[in-house]
Design a protein around this motif. Sequence first.
Motif, PDB file in Angstrom:
ATOM      1  N   ASN A  87      26.344   4.089  14.632  1.00 41.34           N
ATOM      2  CA  ASN A  87      27.211   4.995  14.817  1.00 41.34           C
ATOM      3  C   ASN A  87      28.857   4.024  14.703  1.00 41.34           C
ATOM      4  OD1 ASN A  87      27.140   3.667  17.186  1.00 41.34           O
ATOM      5  ND2 ASN A  87      26.891   5.420  18.167  1.00 41.34           N
ATOM      6  N   CYS A  88      28.521   2.871  14.217  1.00 41.92           N
ATOM      7  CA  CYS A  88      29.686   2.169  13.869  1.00 41.92           C
ATOM      8  C   CYS A  88      30.329   1.556  15.210  1.00 41.92           C
ATOM      9  CB  CYS A  88      30.949   2.693  13.086  1.00 41.92           C
ATOM     10  SG  CYS A  88      30.701   2.909  11.329  1.00 41.92           S
ATOM     11  N   ALA A  89      29.444   1.411  16.295  1.00 40.15           N
ATOM     12  CA  ALA A  89      30.048   0.684  17.409  1.00 40.15           C
ATOM     13  C   ALA A  89      30.440  -0.614  17.142  1.00 40.15           C
ATOM     14  CB  ALA A  89      28.977   0.840  18.516  1.00 40.15           C
ATOM     15  N   ALA A  90      29.710  -1.215  16.383  1.00 40.91           N
ATOM     16  CA  ALA A  90      30.022  -2.789  16.380  1.00 40.91           C
ATOM     17  C   ALA A  90      31.450  -2.756  15.319  1.00 40.91           C
ATOM     18  CB  ALA A  90      29.006  -3.420  15.598  1.00 40.91           C
ATOM     19  N   THR A  91      31.315  -2.089  14.369  1.00 42.58           N
ATOM     20  CA  THR A  91      32.603  -2.174  13.525  1.00 42.58           C
ATOM     21  C   THR A  91      33.945  -1.773  13.984  1.00 42.58           C
ATOM     22  OG1 THR A  91      30.884  -1.450  11.747  1.00 42.58           O
ATOM     23  CG2 THR A  91      33.418  -1.091  11.038  1.00 42.58           C
ATOM     24  N   ILE A  92      33.887  -0.656  14.907  1.00 43.53           N
ATOM     25  CA  ILE A  92      35.197  -0.206  15.653  1.00 43.53           C
ATOM     26  C   ILE A  92      35.372  -1.201  16.543  1.00 43.53           C
ATOM     27  CG2 ILE A  92      35.824   1.441  17.391  1.00 43.53           C
ATOM     28  CD1 ILE A  92      33.868   3.567  15.649  1.00 43.53           C
TER      29      ILE A  92
ATOM     30  N   GLU B 142      25.078   2.866   7.011  1.00 50.55           N
ATOM     31  CA  GLU B 142      24.144   3.346   7.777  1.00 50.55           C
ATOM     32  C   GLU B 142      23.170   4.318   6.975  1.00 50.55           C
ATOM     33  OE1 GLU B 142      21.438   4.803  10.225  1.00 50.55           O
ATOM     34  OE2 GLU B 142      22.441   3.144  10.660  1.00 50.55           O
ATOM     35  N   ILE B 143      21.872   4.562   7.110  1.00 50.23           N
ATOM     36  CA  ILE B 143      20.952   5.281   6.247  1.00 50.23           C
ATOM     37  C   ILE B 143      20.667   6.791   6.831  1.00 50.23           C
ATOM     38  CG2 ILE B 143      18.854   4.727   7.100  1.00 50.23           C
ATOM     39  CD1 ILE B 143      17.967   4.752   4.188  1.00 50.23           C
ATOM     40  N   GLN B 144      21.039   6.911   7.927  1.00 51.86           N
ATOM     41  CA  GLN B 144      20.598   8.254   8.696  1.00 51.86           C
ATOM     42  C   GLN B 144      21.762   9.229   8.780  1.00 51.86           C
ATOM     43  OE1 GLN B 144      17.492   8.534  12.071  1.00 51.86           O
ATOM     44  NE2 GLN B 144      17.922   6.317  12.052  1.00 51.86           N
ATOM     45  N   GLU B 145      21.713  10.405   8.117  1.00 49.25           N
ATOM     46  CA  GLU B 145      22.805  10.857   7.796  1.00 49.25           C
ATOM     47  C   GLU B 145      23.662  11.596   9.216  1.00 49.25           C
ATOM     48  OE1 GLU B 145      22.079  14.285   5.180  1.00 49.25           O
ATOM     49  OE2 GLU B 145      21.433  12.804   3.318  1.00 49.25           O
ATOM     50  N   ASP B 146      22.573  12.076  10.244  1.00 47.74           N
ATOM     51  CA  ASP B 146      23.415  12.560  11.344  1.00 47.74           C
ATOM     52  C   ASP B 146      24.123  11.591  12.125  1.00 47.74           C
ATOM     53  OD1 ASP B 146      20.914  11.281  11.872  1.00 47.74           O
ATOM     54  OD2 ASP B 146      20.449  12.808  13.265  1.00 47.74           O
ATOM     55  N   ILE B 147      23.471  10.047  12.075  1.00 47.40           N
ATOM     56  CA  ILE B 147      24.152   9.068  12.548  1.00 47.40           C
ATOM     57  C   ILE B 147      25.397   8.406  11.772  1.00 47.40           C
ATOM     58  CG2 ILE B 147      23.909   6.802  13.491  1.00 47.40           C
ATOM     59  CD1 ILE B 147      20.939   7.182  13.669  1.00 47.40           C
TER      60      ILE B 147
ATOM     61  N   SER C 235      27.202  10.821  10.163  1.00 43.66           N
ATOM     62  CA  SER C 235      28.383  11.753  10.641  1.00 43.66           C
ATOM     63  C   SER C 235      29.113  11.521  11.899  1.00 43.66           C
ATOM     64  CB  SER C 235      27.637  13.132  10.904  1.00 43.66           C
ATOM     65  OG  SER C 235      28.483  14.205  11.350  1.00 43.66           O
ATOM     66  N   GLN C 236      28.255  10.762  12.747  1.00 44.29           N
ATOM     67  CA  GLN C 236      28.736  10.334  14.345  1.00 44.29           C
ATOM     68  C   GLN C 236      29.768   9.192  13.977  1.00 44.29           C
ATOM     69  OE1 GLN C 236      25.494   9.441  16.703  1.00 44.29           O
ATOM     70  NE2 GLN C 236      24.461  11.386  16.565  1.00 44.29           N
ATOM     71  N   ALA C 237      29.195   8.316  12.997  1.00 47.31           N
ATOM     72  CA  ALA C 237      30.076   7.253  12.671  1.00 47.31           C
ATOM     73  C   ALA C 237      31.617   7.580  12.222  1.00 47.31           C
ATOM     74  CB  ALA C 237      29.104   6.370  11.783  1.00 47.31           C
ATOM     75  N   GLU C 238      31.427   8.515  11.123  1.00 50.97           N
ATOM     76  CA  GLU C 238      32.656   8.838  10.486  1.00 50.97           C
ATOM     77  C   GLU C 238      33.659   9.721  11.631  1.00 50.97           C
ATOM     78  OE1 GLU C 238      31.045   9.753   6.187  1.00 50.97           O
ATOM     79  OE2 GLU C 238      30.875  11.228   7.401  1.00 50.97           O
ATOM     80  N   ARG C 239      33.139  10.400  12.310  1.00 52.74           N
ATOM     81  CA  ARG C 239      33.858  10.949  13.442  1.00 52.74           C
ATOM     82  C   ARG C 239      34.405   9.983  14.404  1.00 52.74           C
ATOM     83  NH1 ARG C 239      30.189  15.044  15.717  1.00 52.74           N
ATOM     84  NH2 ARG C 239      28.759  14.122  14.594  1.00 52.74           N
ATOM     85  N   SER C 240      33.634   9.184  14.770  1.00 56.50           N
ATOM     86  CA  SER C 240      34.010   8.143  15.869  1.00 56.50           C
ATOM     87  C   SER C 240      35.190   7.294  14.925  1.00 56.50           C
ATOM     88  CB  SER C 240      32.875   7.110  16.039  1.00 56.50           C
ATOM     89  OG  SER C 240      31.897   7.776  16.686  1.00 56.50           O
ATOM     90  N   VAL C 241      34.927   6.837  13.791  1.00 55.80           N
ATOM     91  CA  VAL C 241      36.192   6.090  13.116  1.00 55.80           C
ATOM     92  C   VAL C 241      37.507   7.017  13.187  1.00 55.80           C
ATOM     93  CG1 VAL C 241      37.033   5.250  10.817  1.00 55.80           C
ATOM     94  CG2 VAL C 241      34.690   4.840  11.647  1.00 55.80           C
ATOM     95  N   THR C 242      37.269   8.311  12.748  1.00 57.70           N
ATOM     96  CA  THR C 242      38.408   9.164  13.040  1.00 57.70           C
ATOM     97  C   THR C 242      39.163   9.327  14.303  1.00 57.70           C
ATOM     98  OG1 THR C 242      37.937  10.578  11.255  1.00 57.70           O
ATOM     99  CG2 THR C 242      39.467  11.649  12.559  1.00 57.70           C
ATOM    100  N   LEU C 243      38.157   9.373  15.439  1.00 59.43           N
ATOM    101  CA  LEU C 243      38.580   9.244  17.039  1.00 59.43           C
ATOM    102  C   LEU C 243      39.752   8.159  17.127  1.00 59.43           C
ATOM    103  CD1 LEU C 243      35.743  10.456  19.014  1.00 59.43           C
ATOM    104  CD2 LEU C 243      38.148  11.520  18.823  1.00 59.43           C
ATOM    105  N   ASN C 244      39.327   6.881  16.514  1.00 57.11           N
ATOM    106  CA  ASN C 244      39.684   5.654  16.811  1.00 57.11           C
ATOM    107  C   ASN C 244      41.033   5.278  15.834  1.00 57.11           C
ATOM    108  OD1 ASN C 244      38.336   4.427  19.207  1.00 57.11           O
ATOM    109  ND2 ASN C 244      36.839   5.192  18.029  1.00 57.11           N
ATOM    110  N   GLN C 245      41.422   6.512  14.753  1.00 56.22           N
ATOM    111  CA  GLN C 245      42.456   6.269  14.116  1.00 56.22           C
ATOM    112  C   GLN C 245      42.510   5.140  12.915  1.00 56.22           C
ATOM    113  OE1 GLN C 245      45.945   6.409  16.576  1.00 56.22           O
ATOM    114  NE2 GLN C 245      45.630   8.454  17.362  1.00 56.22           N
TER     115      GLN C 245
END
Length: 343
Positions: free
Chosen positions: A57-62, A76-81, A83-93
């Motif tokens: 979910n992009c924790a390391a990247t963020i 990341e290969i799992q689509e639902d994860i 989605s979490q990564a993309e929304r987390s990226v948006t949350l952190n601008q």
Amino acid sequence: MINLKKNERIDYMYSDHLKIIQDKTSFSFSLDTLLLASMAKNSIKDNFKVADLCAGNCAATIYMAYFNRAKYDAIEIQEDIVSQAERSVTLNQMENRIKVYSENVKDATTFLRKDYYDVIVVNPPYFKVVKDHKINPDAKKAIARHELLINLEEIINVSSMLLKMKGKMFMVHRPERLNEIAYYCLKHDLSIKLIQPYVSHRGENSNLIIIEAVKHTGSDGLVLKDPIEVHNQSGDYQPVIQRIIHESDTEKRSRADRKEYYFYVLLCSDGSFYGGFTDNLKKRLQTHNDGKGAKYTKARRPVKMIYHEKFADKKLALKREYWFKHHSRQWKEAFLKEHRVDF
């Protein structure tokens, strides 16, 4: 406003500075993710290109992106994860600096540039799939923990192909697989230069390692660091670990003294949008409406400020402004609607 799906929650990293969306019934990032990100960030410069393989979910990247202005690609290969990564990226601008790919890492060279990245970060599945080995019945956890869709050699080979000459790969793994890691690194033109072990308590065997390997360099000069102890006798995190998880008091005081900068969006009288940068929102809006802010807004007064984001770093705010300005009207409308802006 970011929408959360069933069983999702927003957690925080590095005190409360970073937000991450996680599924409370599924696989969440753990300490090894932050240890890896913290070690890698020290080698990342503002002009670097970084790829995070098996990104979850992009924790390391963020986490890494918080400390610099580098550009990141996460796979990341799992689509639902994803989605979490993309929304987390948006949350952190950080949408202008982090791009998330819903792909298999083994295919990365088909959509990412070879010999391009300064740093590769990898938190791979730790366990082989062997006969009679028990695999987690939860498919998401099984894919994250076991080599079902990619194996260790494939990950190391892809990392080497993506890295530029003298680029660095950082990988977190289990000590029992160090022989394989070293063998595959040498096979694919990577030389391990540093191994950082971690122990739960002093006197115990290491249960985690982070390796730093460099592409196309001599195989000599490996440094085996003293193991870092994670817990004290009471079971709490040691200070060295606390500094990775939480912002220190010194950093808090320093941040409090720093100037704040803003990326903002104006709605002009003709219905168009204008993206800008300032260190004083009220004053900048008045300047625009006085006809002294920008050539574009001078002929489109009065203007109204409809959105803004705050940054502690001037260059990050400027990057955000540049990113917004270089998108179409349709994209800008979608961006503002996503952030619940009524225009």
